[in-house]
Design a protein around this motif. Structure first.
Motif, mmCIF file in Angstrom:
data_model
loop_
_atom_site.group_PDB
_atom_site.id
_atom_site.type_symbol
_atom_site.label_atom_id
_atom_site.label_comp_id
_atom_site.label_asym_id
_atom_site.label_seq_id
_atom_site.Cartn_x
_atom_site.Cartn_y
_atom_site.Cartn_z
ATOM 1 N N LYS A 228 13.820 -92.658 58.708
ATOM 2 C CA LYS A 228 13.531 -92.848 57.284
ATOM 3 C C LYS A 228 12.455 -91.873 56.819
ATOM 4 O O LYS A 228 12.465 -91.402 55.684
ATOM 5 N N ASP A 229 11.535 -91.549 57.731
ATOM 6 C CA ASP A 229 10.462 -90.610 57.394
ATOM 7 C C ASP A 229 10.932 -89.162 57.451
ATOM 8 O O ASP A 229 10.514 -88.322 56.643
ATOM 9 N N ASN A 230 11.809 -88.867 58.421
ATOM 10 C CA ASN A 230 12.167 -87.468 58.678
ATOM 11 C C ASN A 230 13.631 -87.115 58.407
ATOM 12 O O ASN A 230 13.997 -85.936 58.459
ATOM 13 N N GLN A 231 14.484 -88.119 58.157
ATOM 14 C CA GLN A 231 15.913 -87.945 57.905
ATOM 15 C C GLN A 231 16.700 -87.478 59.137
ATOM 16 O O GLN A 231 17.877 -87.746 59.268
ATOM 17 N N PHE A 232 16.027 -86.749 60.022
ATOM 18 C CA PHE A 232 16.710 -86.181 61.189
ATOM 19 C C PHE A 232 15.734 -86.114 62.351
ATOM 20 O O PHE A 232 14.549 -85.809 62.182
ATOM 21 N N LEU A 233 16.215 -86.433 63.547
ATOM 22 C CA LEU A 233 15.405 -86.296 64.759
ATOM 23 C C LEU A 233 16.132 -85.365 65.728
ATOM 24 O O LEU A 233 17.298 -85.612 66.064
ATOM 25 N N PRO A 234 15.462 -84.302 66.190
ATOM 26 C CA PRO A 234 16.101 -83.341 67.097
ATOM 27 C C PRO A 234 16.145 -83.852 68.540
ATOM 28 O O PRO A 234 15.741 -83.161 69.473
ATOM 29 N N LEU A 235 16.652 -85.071 68.715
ATOM 30 C CA LEU A 235 16.728 -85.688 70.033
ATOM 31 C C LEU A 235 18.165 -86.100 70.317
ATOM 32 O O LEU A 235 18.864 -86.621 69.428
ATOM 33 N N HIS A 236 18.596 -85.895 71.562
ATOM 34 C CA HIS A 236 19.973 -86.187 71.948
ATOM 35 C C HIS A 236 20.021 -86.475 73.441
ATOM 36 O O HIS A 236 18.968 -86.519 74.111
ATOM 37 N N ASP A 237 21.246 -86.634 73.977
ATOM 38 C CA ASP A 237 21.400 -87.004 75.394
ATOM 39 C C ASP A 237 20.759 -86.010 76.349
ATOM 40 O O ASP A 237 20.329 -86.380 77.449
ATOM 41 N N LYS A 238 20.717 -84.732 75.946
ATOM 42 C CA LYS A 238 20.189 -83.701 76.842
ATOM 43 C C LYS A 238 18.711 -83.406 76.593
ATOM 44 O O LYS A 238 18.140 -82.521 77.240
ATOM 45 N N SER A 239 18.087 -84.123 75.669
ATOM 46 C CA SER A 239 16.649 -83.947 75.448
ATOM 47 C C SER A 239 15.891 -84.386 76.694
ATOM 48 O O SER A 239 16.288 -85.338 77.385
ATOM 49 N N SER A 246 7.149 -87.674 73.606
ATOM 50 C CA SER A 246 6.238 -87.038 72.655
ATOM 51 C C SER A 246 6.533 -87.460 71.220
ATOM 52 O O SER A 246 5.616 -87.688 70.432
ATOM 53 N N ILE A 247 7.811 -87.571 70.876
ATOM 54 C CA ILE A 247 8.191 -87.864 69.490
ATOM 55 C C ILE A 247 8.242 -89.365 69.206
ATOM 56 O O ILE A 247 7.773 -89.819 68.155
ATOM 57 N N ARG A 266 26.661 -98.680 63.320
ATOM 58 C CA ARG A 266 26.978 -97.683 62.291
ATOM 59 C C ARG A 266 25.774 -97.376 61.397
ATOM 60 O O ARG A 266 25.900 -97.184 60.198
ATOM 61 N N LYS A 267 24.609 -97.309 62.066
ATOM 62 C CA LYS A 267 23.380 -96.970 61.348
ATOM 63 C C LYS A 267 23.055 -95.476 61.436
ATOM 64 O O LYS A 267 22.364 -94.938 60.578
ATOM 65 N N ILE A 268 23.542 -94.820 62.492
ATOM 66 C CA ILE A 268 23.203 -93.416 62.707
ATOM 67 C C ILE A 268 24.436 -92.597 63.026
ATOM 68 O O ILE A 268 25.482 -93.126 63.420
ATOM 69 N N VAL A 269 24.263 -91.276 62.855
ATOM 70 C CA VAL A 269 25.258 -90.295 63.275
ATOM 71 C C VAL A 269 24.655 -89.513 64.437
ATOM 72 O O VAL A 269 23.518 -89.038 64.346
ATOM 73 N N ILE A 270 25.401 -89.413 65.528
ATOM 74 C CA ILE A 270 24.922 -88.663 66.690
ATOM 75 C C ILE A 270 25.571 -87.291 66.681
ATOM 76 O O ILE A 270 26.798 -87.167 66.714
ATOM 77 N N LYS A 271 24.727 -86.266 66.624
ATOM 78 C CA LYS A 271 25.225 -84.881 66.613
ATOM 79 C C LYS A 271 24.766 -84.167 67.875
ATOM 80 O O LYS A 271 23.968 -84.710 68.659
ATOM 81 N N GLU A 272 25.273 -82.954 68.070
ATOM 82 C CA GLU A 272 24.909 -82.213 69.278
ATOM 83 C C GLU A 272 23.427 -81.876 69.320
ATOM 84 O O GLU A 272 22.835 -81.776 70.394
ATOM 85 N N ASP A 273 22.838 -81.660 68.134
ATOM 86 C CA ASP A 273 21.442 -81.231 68.102
ATOM 87 C C ASP A 273 20.482 -82.332 67.694
ATOM 88 O O ASP A 273 19.293 -82.110 67.513
#
Length: 279
Positions: A228-239, A246-247, A266-273
């Motif tokens: 909600k604060d950032n709209q996007f988090l650069p975290l995924h399975d390979k992080s 840290s985040i 169905r709250k989030i969309v999981i993308k590669e990045d």
């Protein structure tokens, strides 16, 4: 020598008289104790009651103060060492006169500037309050009343190779493992913890997050708040675990379980990045 029952405790006492040095308060057995002038506001009168802590001054006279130490009689607190001498150590417990821990009452040698778990006790030979750092003499071994998942109050009192030793509800010893600690904790912190396991020796393993499904719900809420604060988090399975910690301040396993729950809801969309909120 009779022990004054108010010694080491917070009590409410009436003012019996005034002198140039302060006000004398009447103890339950009829004796008087001085509340020094510096603790008066100038508006008091005879018969008024004052809430005070009773201990002894540097000349072993009973004295009352209106400030509260970090621990009362028969209570534990983590205290820093102000000075070490051949006969013992002097602890900062929030009062003008330091709390003395005799060498004979040290669980291990103390170092100036370090902090230790100390119980406030009465030395019955001198009627003085002293500190005792042999905490094992006071903790209870019978922990059968604790259940997995139970919430407890914990005082972090020592860091070890395994993690953090904690005093539970002022009476029991527990351990929070370092590899399960994803938020900053320090010696002296009071934290809410949860019983993870009761060990054969009676000690308790703790964790800082609720046990089971509730834990994942809390993690999911944390991720939603961050999104909600950032709209996007650069975290995924390979992080890496370090990036996630840290985040978000949680383990990679906890992160994956939480985003799985959010994805199913169905709250989030999981993308590669990374991950983002559903529009």
């Amino acid at each position: 020598m009779e022990i004054i029952k108010e010694l080491g405790r917070i009590t409410v006492l009436p003012i019996s008289r005034f002198t140039a040095h302060g006000a004398y308060l009447t103890l339950s057995e009829g004796q008087e104790v001085l509340l020094p002038q510096g603790y008066l506001n100038g508006e008091e009168k005879e018969g008024d009651e004052k809430e005070v802590f009773i201990y002894t001054d540097s000349e072993d006279r009973l004295v009352a103060v209106t400030n509260r130490p970090v621990a009362l009689l028969d209570e534990f607190a983590v205290m820093p060492v102000k000075q070490v001498a051949a006969i013992g150590a002097f602890m900062d417990w929030g009062l003008p006169k330091d709390l003395f821990v005799p060498v004979s009452e040290m669980g291990k040698p103390m170092k100036e500037g370090e902090s230790y778990l100390v119980m406030v006790c009465v030395d019955y030979r001198t009627n003085r309050l002293i500190g005792v750092s042999k905490y094992q003499d006071f903790v209870l071994a019978d922990t059968e009343g604790f259940e997995e998942g139970q919430e407890v109050e914990a005082l972090i009192f020592e860091r070890t190779d395994l993690g953090f030793k904690a005093l539970i509800n002022q009476h029991y010893e527990g351990l929070i493992y370092g590899n399960e600690t994803f938020t900053g904790v320090s010696t002296g912190d009071h934290v809410k913890a949860f019983v993870k396991k009761r060990r054969e020796d009676g000690k308790l393993d703790l964790q800082l997050t609720p046990i089971g499904r509730q834990k994942y719900e809390e993690g999911a809420e944390k991720i939603l708040d961050a999104l909600k604060d950032n709209q996007f988090l650069p975290l995924h399975d390979k992080s890496s675990p370090e990036e996630i910690k840290s985040i978000l301040g949680m383990s990679k396993k906890h992160f994956k379980q939480s985003i799985g729950q959010l994805y199913k809801a169905r709250k989030i969309v999981i993308k590669e990045d990374g991950i983002s909120l559903v529009d």
